[in-house]
Design a protein around this motif. Structure first.
Motif, PDB file in Angstrom:
ATOM      1  N   THR A   1      39.617 -69.441  50.473  1.00 19.93           N
ATOM      2  CA  THR A   1      39.101 -69.442  51.995  1.00 19.93           C
ATOM      3  C   THR A   1      40.187 -69.933  52.744  1.00 19.93           C
ATOM      4  N   PRO A   2      39.861 -69.668  54.331  1.00 27.27           N
ATOM      5  CA  PRO A   2      40.772 -69.949  55.127  1.00 27.27           C
ATOM      6  C   PRO A   2      41.035 -71.598  55.394  1.00 27.27           C
ATOM      7  N   ASP A   3      39.843 -72.195  54.837  1.00 29.04           N
ATOM      8  CA  ASP A   3      40.052 -73.726  54.813  1.00 29.04           C
ATOM      9  C   ASP A   3      40.529 -74.103  53.458  1.00 29.04           C
ATOM     10  N   GLY A   4      41.151 -73.400  52.669  1.00 28.64           N
ATOM     11  CA  GLY A   4      41.551 -74.051  51.466  1.00 28.64           C
ATOM     12  C   GLY A   4      40.927 -74.160  50.275  1.00 28.64           C
ATOM     13  N   SER A   5      39.237 -73.973  50.496  1.00 31.35           N
ATOM     14  CA  SER A   5      38.417 -74.097  49.270  1.00 31.35           C
ATOM     15  C   SER A   5      38.232 -72.894  48.561  1.00 31.35           C
ATOM     16  N   GLU A   6      37.919 -72.879  47.331  1.00 31.40           N
ATOM     17  CA  GLU A   6      37.663 -71.697  46.386  1.00 31.40           C
ATOM     18  C   GLU A   6      36.104 -71.236  46.562  1.00 31.40           C
ATOM     19  N   ASP A   7      36.134 -69.859  46.934  1.00 28.79           N
ATOM     20  CA  ASP A   7      34.756 -69.018  46.786  1.00 28.79           C
ATOM     21  C   ASP A   7      34.879 -68.381  45.349  1.00 28.79           C
ATOM     22  N   ARG A   8      33.870 -68.718  44.620  1.00 27.14           N
ATOM     23  CA  ARG A   8      33.880 -68.137  43.222  1.00 27.14           C
ATOM     24  C   ARG A   8      32.637 -67.320  43.078  1.00 27.14           C
ATOM     25  N   SER A   9      32.722 -66.254  42.385  1.00 31.18           N
ATOM     26  CA  SER A   9      31.603 -65.221  42.168  1.00 31.18           C
ATOM     27  C   SER A   9      31.709 -64.282  41.007  1.00 31.18           C
ATOM     28  N   GLU A  10      30.825 -64.151  40.370  1.00 27.00           N
ATOM     29  CA  GLU A  10      31.070 -63.257  39.085  1.00 27.00           C
ATOM     30  C   GLU A  10      31.118 -61.921  39.405  1.00 27.00           C
ATOM     31  N   VAL A  11      31.981 -61.049  38.845  1.00 25.53           N
ATOM     32  CA  VAL A  11      32.090 -59.645  39.265  1.00 25.53           C
ATOM     33  C   VAL A  11      32.550 -59.092  37.553  1.00 25.53           C
ATOM     34  N   LYS A  12      32.477 -57.837  37.538  1.00 25.67           N
ATOM     35  CA  LYS A  12      32.500 -57.085  36.157  1.00 25.67           C
ATOM     36  C   LYS A  12      33.865 -56.410  36.110  1.00 25.67           C
ATOM     37  N   ALA A  13      34.600 -56.359  35.213  1.00 20.01           N
ATOM     38  CA  ALA A  13      35.992 -55.665  35.258  1.00 20.01           C
ATOM     39  C   ALA A  13      36.273 -55.433  33.832  1.00 20.01           C
ATOM     40  N   HIS A  14      37.100 -54.359  33.911  1.00 21.07           N
ATOM     41  CA  HIS A  14      37.768 -53.931  32.540  1.00 21.07           C
ATOM     42  C   HIS A  14      39.417 -54.088  32.585  1.00 21.07           C
ATOM     43  N   ILE A  15      39.939 -54.999  32.094  1.00 23.21           N
ATOM     44  CA  ILE A  15      41.291 -55.515  32.264  1.00 23.21           C
ATOM     45  C   ILE A  15      42.152 -55.046  31.146  1.00 23.21           C
ATOM     46  N   GLN A  16      43.006 -54.191  31.505  1.00 22.09           N
ATOM     47  CA  GLN A  16      44.006 -53.813  30.651  1.00 22.09           C
ATOM     48  C   GLN A  16      45.738 -54.643  31.054  1.00 22.09           C
ATOM     49  N   SER A  17      46.605 -54.150  30.438  1.00 19.95           N
ATOM     50  CA  SER A  17      47.849 -54.851  30.476  1.00 19.95           C
ATOM     51  C   SER A  17      48.248 -54.964  31.780  1.00 19.95           C
ATOM     52  N   SER A  18      48.216 -54.043  32.796  1.00 20.29           N
ATOM     53  CA  SER A  18      48.638 -54.519  33.968  1.00 20.29           C
ATOM     54  C   SER A  18      47.739 -53.935  35.073  1.00 20.29           C
ATOM     55  N   VAL A  19      46.495 -53.372  34.837  1.00 15.69           N
ATOM     56  CA  VAL A  19      45.688 -52.845  35.839  1.00 15.69           C
ATOM     57  C   VAL A  19      44.460 -53.178  35.395  1.00 15.69           C
ATOM     58  N   ALA A  20      43.558 -53.432  36.497  1.00 15.96           N
ATOM     59  CA  ALA A  20      41.922 -53.683  36.021  1.00 15.96           C
ATOM     60  C   ALA A  20      41.212 -52.630  36.796  1.00 15.96           C
ATOM     61  N   PHE A  21      40.116 -52.185  36.480  1.00 21.91           N
ATOM     62  CA  PHE A  21      39.216 -51.371  36.717  1.00 21.91           C
ATOM     63  C   PHE A  21      37.712 -52.217  37.221  1.00 21.91           C
ATOM     64  N   LEU A  22      37.244 -52.097  38.072  1.00 20.95           N
ATOM     65  CA  LEU A  22      36.083 -52.658  38.727  1.00 20.95           C
ATOM     66  C   LEU A  22      35.064 -51.629  39.238  1.00 20.95           C
ATOM     67  N   PRO A  23      33.873 -51.942  39.438  1.00 19.96           N
ATOM     68  CA  PRO A  23      32.704 -51.120  39.982  1.00 19.96           C
ATOM     69  C   PRO A  23      33.348 -51.036  41.546  1.00 19.96           C
ATOM     70  N   ILE A  24      32.928 -49.973  42.101  1.00 24.27           N
ATOM     71  CA  ILE A  24      33.357 -49.755  43.523  1.00 24.27           C
ATOM     72  C   ILE A  24      32.624 -50.664  44.570  1.00 24.27           C
ATOM     73  N   THR A  25      31.502 -51.443  43.936  1.00 29.95           N
ATOM     74  CA  THR A  25      30.621 -52.308  44.772  1.00 29.95           C
ATOM     75  C   THR A  25      31.480 -53.750  44.670  1.00 29.95           C
ATOM     76  N   ALA A  26      32.326 -53.987  43.492  1.00 31.34           N
ATOM     77  CA  ALA A  26      32.751 -55.357  43.434  1.00 31.34           C
ATOM     78  C   ALA A  26      33.560 -55.661  44.768  1.00 31.34           C
ATOM     79  N   ASP A  27      33.190 -57.127  45.358  1.00 32.55           N
ATOM     80  CA  ASP A  27      33.840 -57.866  46.117  1.00 32.55           C
ATOM     81  C   ASP A  27      35.326 -58.497  45.745  1.00 32.55           C
ATOM     82  N   VAL A  28      36.338 -57.587  45.776  1.00 30.98           N
ATOM     83  CA  VAL A  28      37.569 -57.991  45.523  1.00 30.98           C
ATOM     84  C   VAL A  28      38.679 -57.520  46.574  1.00 30.98           C
ATOM     85  N   GLU A  29      39.836 -58.299  46.654  1.00 31.07           N
ATOM     86  CA  GLU A  29      40.783 -57.941  47.713  1.00 31.07           C
ATOM     87  C   GLU A  29      42.100 -58.490  47.161  1.00 31.07           C
ATOM     88  N   GLU A  30      43.180 -57.965  47.675  1.00 29.96           N
ATOM     89  CA  GLU A  30      44.506 -58.464  47.338  1.00 29.96           C
ATOM     90  C   GLU A  30      44.754 -59.880  47.583  1.00 29.96           C
TER      91      GLU A  30
END
Length: 90
Positions: free
Chosen positions: A15-44
């Motif tokens: 977060t902007p104040d330097g703390s960690e915001d943690r949440s559970e999401v679901k993903a399928h992780i391959q060697s260089s790409v991950a697939f997630l549901p369209i509703t997952a809260d992820v960003e670069e």
């Protein structure tokens, strides 16, 4: 699409104040790409953390997040594709 292959992972966002915001999401992780549901809260720059079969924890940093929506084709085709680099393993 990969709905049955999604596994729970921890999404970590600094977060902007330097703390960690943690949440559970679901993903399928391959060697260089991950697939997630369209509703997952992820960003670069988010981290995804998962347990490997050998008991270690793998952490990856998302570098490119793309939302794919297929209007009229049904919800099963909607997903997020995220490219990543290895952040750390422990």
């Amino acid at each position: 699409m990969l709905r049955n292959m999604y596994k729970p992972v921890t999404r970590i966002r600094i977060t902007p104040d330097g703390s960690e915001d943690r949440s559970e999401v679901k993903a399928h992780i391959q060697s260089s790409v991950a697939f997630l549901p369209i509703t997952a809260d992820v960003e670069e720059a988010d981290l995804l953390e998962r347990k490997l079969p050998n008991g270690k924890t793998q952490t990856i940093r998302l570098t490119q997040v793309t939302h794919y929506e297929a209007p009229g084709a049904g919800q099963q085709l909607n997903h997020i594709e995220a490219k990543f680099v290895s952040a750390r393993s422990r």
